[in-house]
Design an enzyme around this catalytic site. Structure first.
Site, mmCIF file in Angstrom:
data_model
loop_
_atom_site.group_PDB
_atom_site.id
_atom_site.type_symbol
_atom_site.label_atom_id
_atom_site.label_comp_id
_atom_site.label_asym_id
_atom_site.label_seq_id
_atom_site.Cartn_x
_atom_site.Cartn_y
_atom_site.Cartn_z
ATOM 1 N N ASN A 159 0.812 -1.232 0.000
ATOM 2 C CA ASN A 159 0.000 0.000 0.000
ATOM 3 C C ASN A 159 0.844 1.279 0.000
ATOM 4 O OD1 ASN A 159 0.774 -0.455 2.664
ATOM 5 N ND2 ASN A 159 -1.168 0.213 3.527
ATOM 6 N N LYS A 182 12.146 -7.652 1.662
ATOM 7 C CA LYS A 182 11.301 -8.374 0.702
ATOM 8 C C LYS A 182 10.036 -7.553 0.505
ATOM 9 C CE LYS A 182 8.072 -11.490 0.948
ATOM 10 N NZ LYS A 182 7.223 -10.948 -0.140
ATOM 11 N N SER A 236 -0.723 -7.574 7.622
ATOM 12 C CA SER A 236 -1.898 -8.002 8.376
ATOM 13 C C SER A 236 -1.513 -8.586 9.738
ATOM 14 C CB SER A 236 -2.671 -9.052 7.576
ATOM 15 O OG SER A 236 -1.943 -10.262 7.565
ATOM 16 N N GLU A 257 4.045 -3.752 12.550
ATOM 17 C CA GLU A 257 3.034 -2.707 12.359
ATOM 18 C C GLU A 257 1.883 -3.381 11.619
ATOM 19 O OE1 GLU A 257 1.019 -0.210 10.429
ATOM 20 O OE2 GLU A 257 2.858 0.636 9.535
ATOM 21 N N CYS A 291 -3.517 1.231 6.943
ATOM 22 C CA CYS A 291 -3.912 0.620 8.219
ATOM 23 C C CYS A 291 -4.368 1.669 9.221
ATOM 24 C CB CYS A 291 -2.799 -0.252 8.765
ATOM 25 S SG CYS A 291 -1.268 0.616 8.806
ATOM 26 N N GLU A 390 -10.980 -4.734 9.128
ATOM 27 C CA GLU A 390 -10.377 -3.591 8.433
ATOM 28 C C GLU A 390 -10.960 -3.573 7.010
ATOM 29 O OE1 GLU A 390 -6.121 -4.036 8.332
ATOM 30 O OE2 GLU A 390 -5.857 -1.893 8.610
ATOM 31 N N GLU A 467 7.768 2.986 14.764
ATOM 32 C CA GLU A 467 8.594 3.457 13.657
ATOM 33 C C GLU A 467 8.538 4.976 13.665
ATOM 34 O OE1 GLU A 467 6.693 1.445 10.336
ATOM 35 O OE2 GLU A 467 8.173 -0.147 10.442
HETATM 36 C C1 SIN Z 1 0.206 1.930 6.624
HETATM 37 O O1 SIN Z 1 -0.909 1.875 6.148
HETATM 38 O O2 SIN Z 1 0.799 0.892 6.906
HETATM 39 C C2 SIN Z 1 0.921 3.229 6.898
HETATM 40 C C3 SIN Z 1 0.078 4.420 6.846
HETATM 41 C C4 SIN Z 1 0.820 5.692 7.143
HETATM 42 O O3 SIN Z 1 2.047 5.727 7.291
HETATM 43 O O4 SIN Z 1 0.160 6.728 7.281
#
Ligand code: SIN
Length: 489
Positions: A159, A182, A236, A257, A291, A390, A467
């Site tokens: 994404n 990867k 996921s 994450e 996410c 989600e 992060e």
């Molecule tokens: C993600 O969807 O994993 C990151 C979203 C973001 O950094 O805003």
């Protein structure tokens, strides 16, 4: 026009894997498609298990060099990589839009968002300080140092084909770790272009490696090899749990994450126009495939009708289409299975009593790719699949609720805890509710939470670790305590 024809610098179009400072072929290839029109973009090399093992061996050799490289030199090389990425931002955006689908302008913003993590981490490399510590033994001194964890495997999602790589790679490299990345099989081309730019920046051989291929083959090598000391993953919750199990055997560190189920809360004292704009921005960024996308929009009953009217007008104007066309606000979903999944969630919500105010159907026939219409739903309930899972698509689902306490309970009633959003102008509420929300990040009157300098990550089943900022760099260090005896007082 081929994808390579679209690039200003055609040498950024790579299909082999990069490890040990060289490009490598492999036993197989896999196809990468454009989700906007289903055309094939490239056949990319699958390095297989042997290639993954070779990449990890190269990273182990790279680590021996990099851990001893002066932090000032690490900063210099990281900043070079940052500059090269920004100089080539147009081409990177073209690769992102082609393989992932988001509109080109948004893809360019992703490149800037992602490269900011490199700039931040580069500056942090020279600020990884230890401390002196007070010890109870006479004639001794104690201190702490932060040392790099070692070889890190990074498994990244489709994404954000650029930013999710830089957000892991930059702090790991700043800390002195070497990495094997990867990328998702849907979006390897951006990752390989980033590898080409890392090569030009001058990282020593084996420090920065990107391998492509089948997750089931490469994954266990990346998590199980004894040289790997840490695994960074975005994706996921289901796969995150699997990675954690695989890491447990070698007691490897993990930074995960994972999935979210973000509540977007609009209280009765909120600026409704700002809240509706906030939903439109946060929900439809990346076509709803983030996410941190608002998943359950919970509005206090007294303002729900007015808020829905505002939001309906905004969503009705959102245009889906090929990310290279001007005027397009959202691109396709990543593939047809994603469209079918989102459509099923909407159908299930409608069967359970929700009402469609805008959209509510796939646009594959009209637009010729994996498109779903920007959608506004209202009147569903919190037990439905759409409220529990989600959505990962352009569907805003609005629920009504009454008082503050009930809203906090509803918002927290999920195994996830990544991002939450709160719109209110009452300062007491801001404190009470942001403290009461079991989420790693809370945007108060703010629809975008992530940045290079702030901690990104979740609670509960949304992950482990952070992060971004100094916390992101610390994740990749081991804290060591040294005690020196025989010091004359
Ligand atoms: C993600 O969807 O994993 C990151 C979203 C973001 O950094 O805003």
């Amino acid at each position: 026009m081929t994808l390579s024809d679209r690039l200003k610098d055609k040498s950024l179009f790579k299909t082999q894997s990069y490890y040990g400072g060289e490009w490598h072929s492999g036993p197989d290839t896999f196809a990468v498609d454009n989700p906007a029109n289903r055309s094939k973009l490239a056949d990319v090399v699958d390095v297989g298990a042997d290639g993954a093992k070779a990449a990890i061996a190269a990273a182990a050799a790279g680590f021996r060099v990099w851990r001893k490289t002066s932090p000032f030199e690490r900063t210099r090389i990281l900043l070079k990589w940052y500059e090269l990425i920004n100089e080539n931002a147009d081409d990177l955006a073209t690769l992102i839009t082609s393989e992932m689908g988001k509109p080109w302008a948004e893809a360019k913003s992703e490149v800037a968002y992602g490269s900011a993590f490199i700039e931040w981490s580069a500056q942090e490399a020279v600020r990884i300080h230890g401390e002196t510590v007070t010890v109870p033994f006479p004639g001794t001194r104690g201190w702490t140092i932060h040392q790099p964890v070692g070889v890190v495997s990074c498994i990244t999602p489709w994404n954000f084909p650029s930013a999710m790589i830089t957000r892991k790679a930059a702090p790991a490299l700043a800390a002195g770790c070497s990495i094997v990345i990867k990328p998702a099989p849907e979006t390897p081309l951006t990752a390989l272009a980033l590898a080409e730019l890392a090569d030009r920046a001058g990282f020593p051989a084996g420090v920065f490696n990107v391998i492509c291929g089948d997750a089931e083959t490469l994954g266990p090598v990346m998590t199980g090899s004894p040289e790997v000391r840490m695994i960074g993953f975005t994706g996921s919750t289901e796969v995150g749990k699997l990675i954690m199990r695989q890491a447990a055997d070698g007691v490897k560190r993990v930074a995960l994450e994972l999935g979210g189920n973000a509540p977007f809360i609009v209280m009765d004292d909120a600026d409704l126009e700002a809240a509706a704009t906030g939903v439109a921005q946060a929900k439809f960024r990346s076509g709803g495939q983030t996410c941190v996308s608002p998943n359950r929009i919970i509005v206090q009953s007294g303002v729900a009708d007015a808020f829905l009217d505002l939001l309906e007008k905004k969503i009705a104007k959102i245009k889906a289409g090929d990310g290279f066309e001007s005027g397009v606000d959202i691109g396709p979903l990543i593939h047809d299975e994603a469209v079918a999944r989102v459509d099923q969630l909407v159908k299930d919500a409608v069967a359970g009593g929700a009402r469609i105010r805008v959209g509510g159907q796939p646009l594959a026939d009209e637009l010729g790719g994996s498109f779903y219409a920007p959608t506004l739903l209202e009147g569903g309930n919190f037990d439905q699949a759409i409220a529990r899972n989600e959505i990962f698509g352009p569907v805003a689902s609005v629920y009504r609720a009454d008082d503050e306490k009930e809203i906090i309970e509803l918002a927290n009633n999920t195994p996830y805890g990544l991002a939450a959003y709160l719109y209110t102008r009452d300062i007491g509420r801001v404190h009470r509710m942001s403290e009461g929300l079991d989420y790693g990040m809370v945007g108060v009157n703010a629809p975008m939470v992530g940045s290079a300098s702030t901690p990104f990550g979740g609670m509960k089943e949304s992950g482990i670790g952070r992060e971004g900022g100094k916390w992101g760099v610390e994740e990749f260090t081991e804290l060591k305590y040294v005690l020196l005896a025989g010091v004359n007082s």
